[in-house]
Scaffold this motif. Structure first.
Motif, PDB file in Angstrom:
ATOM      1  N   VAL A   1       0.872  -1.171   0.323  1.00  0.00           N
ATOM      2  CA  VAL A   1      -0.281  -0.210   0.492  1.00  0.00           C
ATOM      3  C   VAL A   1       1.012   1.274  -0.176  1.00  0.00           C
ATOM      4  N   GLU A   2       2.462   1.242   1.043  1.00  0.00           N
ATOM      5  CA  GLU A   2       2.793   2.304   0.907  1.00  0.00           C
ATOM      6  C   GLU A   2       3.714   2.321  -0.349  1.00  0.00           C
TER       7      GLU A   2
ATOM      8  N   SER B   1       0.651   3.857  -3.001  1.00  0.00           N
ATOM      9  CA  SER B   1       0.613   4.915  -2.702  1.00  0.00           C
ATOM     10  C   SER B   1       1.227   5.784  -3.826  1.00  0.00           C
ATOM     11  N   THR B   2       2.485   5.951  -3.257  1.00  0.00           N
ATOM     12  CA  THR B   2       3.574   6.271  -3.767  1.00  0.00           C
ATOM     13  C   THR B   2       3.954   6.834  -5.080  1.00  0.00           C
TER      14      THR B   2
ATOM     15  N   THR C   1      -1.876   8.634  -4.732  1.00  0.00           N
ATOM     16  CA  THR C   1      -3.695   7.857  -4.366  1.00  0.00           C
ATOM     17  C   THR C   1      -3.168   7.472  -2.958  1.00  0.00           C
ATOM     18  N   GLN C   2      -4.250   7.856  -2.138  1.00  0.00           N
ATOM     19  CA  GLN C   2      -5.048   6.701  -1.182  1.00  0.00           C
ATOM     20  C   GLN C   2      -5.419   5.630  -1.526  1.00  0.00           C
TER      21      GLN C   2
ATOM     22  N   ARG D   1     -10.370  -0.580   2.028  1.00  0.00           N
ATOM     23  CA  ARG D   1      -8.790  -1.171   2.857  1.00  0.00           C
ATOM     24  C   ARG D   1      -9.842  -1.736   3.811  1.00  0.00           C
TER      25      ARG D   1
ATOM     26  N   PHE E   1      -7.402   0.688  -5.460  1.00  0.00           N
ATOM     27  CA  PHE E   1      -7.122   2.403  -5.434  1.00  0.00           C
ATOM     28  C   PHE E   1      -8.638   2.398  -6.449  1.00  0.00           C
TER      29      PHE E   1
END
Length: 138
Positions: free
Chosen positions: A17-18, A21-22, A26-27, A31, A38
């Motif tokens: 996820v990290e 997201s990068t 976007t987040q 979850r 995403f």
């Protein structure tokens, strides 16, 4: 709006996820335990992460792919896709009102010549009351 779906098996959901997201800036849209997705606007992509044991995941691209999909706007679009696939002589499996990936969906499944599963699907309810585990459907 249609978009491609890429569902990946990951050994470490938090680390993945990290990273994603990068990568996409976007987040996650959703979850759940062992699951994240995403809804990426640019490029139009639904990225799904499904946590699996490290020994099942492997390294690099080995065992990375869970399945592929095309998210469409409506059940009518799913039905049109199913009809087109069947007219082309492809075996298709329908699922209606199925709770999968923590959403109520209508979908049709086909497999490419090498056996990779593809779904054409629409989300009817993104947060249904009765949810099943992500692994139960994907």
């Amino acid at each position: 709006m249609s978009r491609i779906q890429l569902a990946l098996n990951v050994a470490d959901l938090e680390q993945s996820v990290e990273f994603y997201s990068t990568l996409f800036g976007t987040q996650p849209h959703k979850r759940r335990p062992g699951y994240a997705n995403f809804a990426i606007a640019e490029p139009p992509l639904k990225l799904v992460l499904i946590e699996v044991p490290a020994e099942s995941r492997g390294e690099g691209t080995a065992q990375a792919l869970n399945h592929l999909g095309i998210e469409v706007d409506s059940t009518a679009d799913v039905e049109a896709g199913a009809a087109r696939l069947r007219q082309a002589g492809l075996a298709a499996f329908d699922e209606r009102d199925t709770t999968c990936c923590y959403a109520l969906q209508d979908k049709v499944w086909v497999h490419d010549p090498a056996g990779a599963p593809w779904e054409v699907y629409t989300v009817k309810d993104d947060n249904p009351v009765l949810e099943r585990e992500a692994a139960a459907c994907c």
